[in-house]
Scaffold this motif. Sequence first.
Motif, PDB file in Angstrom:
ATOM      1  N   GLU A  28       0.910  -1.214  -0.084  1.00  0.00           N
ATOM      2  CA  GLU A  28      -0.057   0.233   0.154  1.00  0.00           C
ATOM      3  C   GLU A  28       0.900   1.225   0.005  1.00  0.00           C
ATOM      4  O   GLU A  28       0.487   2.241   0.798  1.00  0.00           O
ATOM      5  CB  GLU A  28      -1.030   0.072   1.045  1.00  0.00           C
ATOM      6  CG  GLU A  28      -2.213  -1.109   1.167  1.00  0.00           C
ATOM      7  CD  GLU A  28      -2.734  -1.166   2.422  1.00  0.00           C
ATOM      8  OE1 GLU A  28      -3.551  -0.029   3.102  1.00  0.00           O
ATOM      9  OE2 GLU A  28      -3.053  -2.146   3.049  1.00  0.00           O
ATOM     10  N   VAL A  29       1.691   1.456  -0.928  1.00  0.00           N
ATOM     11  CA  VAL A  29       2.614   2.579  -1.075  1.00  0.00           C
ATOM     12  C   VAL A  29       1.782   3.599  -1.743  1.00  0.00           C
ATOM     13  O   VAL A  29       1.325   3.441  -2.784  1.00  0.00           O
ATOM     14  CB  VAL A  29       3.864   2.178  -1.953  1.00  0.00           C
ATOM     15  CG1 VAL A  29       4.968   3.244  -2.116  1.00  0.00           C
ATOM     16  CG2 VAL A  29       4.680   0.906  -1.318  1.00  0.00           C
ATOM     17  N   ARG A  30       1.730   4.658  -0.879  1.00  0.00           N
ATOM     18  CA  ARG A  30       1.195   5.989  -1.239  1.00  0.00           C
ATOM     19  C   ARG A  30       2.354   7.320  -1.033  1.00  0.00           C
ATOM     20  O   ARG A  30       2.802   7.220  -0.156  1.00  0.00           O
ATOM     21  CB  ARG A  30      -0.145   6.159  -0.774  1.00  0.00           C
ATOM     22  CG  ARG A  30      -1.010   5.086  -0.876  1.00  0.00           C
ATOM     23  CD  ARG A  30      -2.247   4.775  -0.188  1.00  0.00           C
ATOM     24  NE  ARG A  30      -1.978   4.354   1.029  1.00  0.00           N
ATOM     25  CZ  ARG A  30      -2.642   4.502   2.123  1.00  0.00           C
ATOM     26  NH1 ARG A  30      -3.848   5.267   2.055  1.00  0.00           N
ATOM     27  NH2 ARG A  30      -2.268   3.864   3.172  1.00  0.00           N
ATOM     28  N   GLN A  31       2.029   8.252  -1.744  1.00  0.00           N
ATOM     29  CA  GLN A  31       2.686   9.658  -1.425  1.00  0.00           C
ATOM     30  C   GLN A  31       1.810  10.377  -0.468  1.00  0.00           C
ATOM     31  O   GLN A  31       0.778  10.033  -0.254  1.00  0.00           O
ATOM     32  CB  GLN A  31       2.731  10.271  -2.775  1.00  0.00           C
ATOM     33  CG  GLN A  31       3.454   9.788  -3.906  1.00  0.00           C
ATOM     34  CD  GLN A  31       3.584  10.623  -5.144  1.00  0.00           C
ATOM     35  OE1 GLN A  31       2.468  11.609  -5.179  1.00  0.00           O
ATOM     36  NE2 GLN A  31       4.516  10.652  -6.169  1.00  0.00           N
ATOM     37  N   ALA A  32       2.656  11.047   0.343  1.00  0.00           N
ATOM     38  CA  ALA A  32       2.152  11.800   1.708  1.00  0.00           C
ATOM     39  C   ALA A  32       3.085  12.787   1.998  1.00  0.00           C
ATOM     40  O   ALA A  32       4.069  12.845   1.428  1.00  0.00           O
ATOM     41  CB  ALA A  32       1.783  10.719   2.728  1.00  0.00           C
ATOM     42  N   TYR A  33       2.791  13.625   2.840  1.00  0.00           N
ATOM     43  CA  TYR A  33       3.406  14.706   3.284  1.00  0.00           C
ATOM     44  C   TYR A  33       2.995  14.670   4.962  1.00  0.00           C
ATOM     45  O   TYR A  33       1.979  14.492   5.542  1.00  0.00           O
ATOM     46  CB  TYR A  33       3.369  15.988   2.695  1.00  0.00           C
ATOM     47  CG  TYR A  33       1.987  16.589   2.612  1.00  0.00           C
ATOM     48  CD1 TYR A  33       1.675  17.518   3.834  1.00  0.00           C
ATOM     49  CD2 TYR A  33       1.366  16.384   1.564  1.00  0.00           C
ATOM     50  CE1 TYR A  33       0.406  18.075   3.812  1.00  0.00           C
ATOM     51  CE2 TYR A  33      -0.170  16.917   1.671  1.00  0.00           C
ATOM     52  CZ  TYR A  33      -0.478  17.595   2.822  1.00  0.00           C
ATOM     53  OH  TYR A  33      -1.659  18.277   2.797  1.00  0.00           O
ATOM     54  N   VAL A  34       3.943  15.305   5.735  1.00  0.00           N
ATOM     55  CA  VAL A  34       3.595  15.694   7.221  1.00  0.00           C
ATOM     56  C   VAL A  34       4.054  17.232   7.349  1.00  0.00           C
ATOM     57  O   VAL A  34       4.814  17.713   6.829  1.00  0.00           O
ATOM     58  CB  VAL A  34       4.541  14.901   8.127  1.00  0.00           C
ATOM     59  CG1 VAL A  34       4.254  13.311   8.167  1.00  0.00           C
ATOM     60  CG2 VAL A  34       6.083  14.890   7.856  1.00  0.00           C
ATOM     61  N   GLU A  35       3.065  17.778   8.206  1.00  0.00           N
ATOM     62  CA  GLU A  35       3.283  19.326   8.500  1.00  0.00           C
ATOM     63  C   GLU A  35       4.061  19.331   9.657  1.00  0.00           C
ATOM     64  O   GLU A  35       4.116  18.721  10.557  1.00  0.00           O
ATOM     65  CB  GLU A  35       1.750  19.745   8.781  1.00  0.00           C
ATOM     66  CG  GLU A  35       0.958  19.585   7.367  1.00  0.00           C
ATOM     67  CD  GLU A  35       1.083  20.832   6.467  1.00  0.00           C
ATOM     68  OE1 GLU A  35       2.011  21.682   6.459  1.00  0.00           O
ATOM     69  OE2 GLU A  35       0.113  20.766   5.352  1.00  0.00           O
ATOM     70  N   ARG A  36       4.507  20.457   9.771  1.00  0.00           N
ATOM     71  CA  ARG A  36       5.479  21.028  10.909  1.00  0.00           C
ATOM     72  C   ARG A  36       6.851  20.454  10.996  1.00  0.00           C
ATOM     73  O   ARG A  36       7.168  20.303  12.153  1.00  0.00           O
ATOM     74  CB  ARG A  36       4.401  21.043  12.101  1.00  0.00           C
ATOM     75  CG  ARG A  36       3.244  21.925  12.360  1.00  0.00           C
ATOM     76  CD  ARG A  36       2.621  21.711  13.495  1.00  0.00           C
ATOM     77  NE  ARG A  36       1.610  22.820  13.459  1.00  0.00           N
ATOM     78  CZ  ARG A  36       0.422  22.453  14.162  1.00  0.00           C
ATOM     79  NH1 ARG A  36       0.069  21.522  14.947  1.00  0.00           N
ATOM     80  NH2 ARG A  36      -0.662  23.323  14.048  1.00  0.00           N
ATOM     81  N   PHE A  37       7.383  19.992   9.959  1.00  0.00           N
ATOM     82  CA  PHE A  37       8.698  19.439  10.128  1.00  0.00           C
ATOM     83  C   PHE A  37       9.360  19.814   8.780  1.00  0.00           C
ATOM     84  O   PHE A  37       8.648  20.411   7.780  1.00  0.00           O
ATOM     85  CB  PHE A  37       8.790  17.809   9.878  1.00  0.00           C
ATOM     86  CG  PHE A  37       8.205  17.105  11.138  1.00  0.00           C
ATOM     87  CD1 PHE A  37       8.923  16.986  12.222  1.00  0.00           C
ATOM     88  CD2 PHE A  37       6.987  16.814  11.182  1.00  0.00           C
ATOM     89  CE1 PHE A  37       8.551  16.281  13.490  1.00  0.00           C
ATOM     90  CE2 PHE A  37       6.322  16.037  12.398  1.00  0.00           C
ATOM     91  CZ  PHE A  37       7.442  15.782  13.405  1.00  0.00           C
ATOM     92  N   THR A  38      10.677  19.942   8.754  1.00  0.00           N
ATOM     93  CA  THR A  38      11.603  20.399   7.742  1.00  0.00           C
ATOM     94  C   THR A  38      12.535  19.327   7.625  1.00  0.00           C
ATOM     95  O   THR A  38      12.931  18.518   8.576  1.00  0.00           O
ATOM     96  CB  THR A  38      12.069  21.653   7.941  1.00  0.00           C
ATOM     97  OG1 THR A  38      12.931  22.035   6.621  1.00  0.00           O
ATOM     98  CG2 THR A  38      13.275  21.770   9.266  1.00  0.00           C
ATOM     99  N   LEU A  39      13.081  18.880   6.398  1.00  0.00           N
ATOM    100  CA  LEU A  39      14.221  17.791   6.243  1.00  0.00           C
ATOM    101  C   LEU A  39      15.609  18.508   6.416  1.00  0.00           C
ATOM    102  O   LEU A  39      15.807  19.632   6.054  1.00  0.00           O
ATOM    103  CB  LEU A  39      13.994  17.463   4.702  1.00  0.00           C
ATOM    104  CG  LEU A  39      14.774  16.347   4.276  1.00  0.00           C
ATOM    105  CD1 LEU A  39      14.338  15.093   4.991  1.00  0.00           C
ATOM    106  CD2 LEU A  39      14.684  16.245   3.088  1.00  0.00           C
ATOM    107  N   ARG A  40      16.354  17.763   7.087  1.00  0.00           N
ATOM    108  CA  ARG A  40      17.671  18.044   7.411  1.00  0.00           C
ATOM    109  C   ARG A  40      18.597  17.049   6.861  1.00  0.00           C
ATOM    110  O   ARG A  40      18.246  15.597   7.134  1.00  0.00           O
ATOM    111  CB  ARG A  40      17.981  18.074   8.830  1.00  0.00           C
ATOM    112  CG  ARG A  40      17.091  19.527   9.624  1.00  0.00           C
ATOM    113  CD  ARG A  40      17.798  20.555   9.497  1.00  0.00           C
ATOM    114  NE  ARG A  40      17.243  21.607  10.312  1.00  0.00           N
ATOM    115  CZ  ARG A  40      17.191  22.051  11.496  1.00  0.00           C
ATOM    116  NH1 ARG A  40      18.076  21.300  12.525  1.00  0.00           N
ATOM    117  NH2 ARG A  40      16.682  22.869  12.086  1.00  0.00           N
TER     118      ARG A  40
END
Length: 123
Positions: A28-40
């Motif tokens: 069940e691979v799906r694109q998604a995002y999470v709020e209130r984070f940044t990538l380091r």
Amino acid sequence: MAEQVTIFFYGLFMDPEALEAKGLRPREVRQAYVERFTLRLGKRAALAASRGGRVYGTIMRLTHAEIDHLYSDPSVAAYRPEPVLAQLADGSGELALCFNLPTPPDEASSNPEYATALQAVAR
């Protein structure tokens, strides 16, 4: 059948083919995002809290045994699970585990090789 857990991946593990090469069976691979984070980026990717941030990745389902196998590798052994609300393209949200470093790399850290590999996976 073994219980499956929804995981949010934001680094190179968001590539299901890479996980399959490690002997895992992402489902069940799906694109998604999470709020209130940044990538380091340091040696690997990590998330840092950021009030206005958003990090894109994928969610998928793995068994507990697969997760244990994946995070037994020394390069990711310091990552710890935490719950996140992954947002999907259809506007729904799904609770997921997200493995992250207890202390993310500082903003000045970089890893050009990892960044190039991550850009290729994101495409």
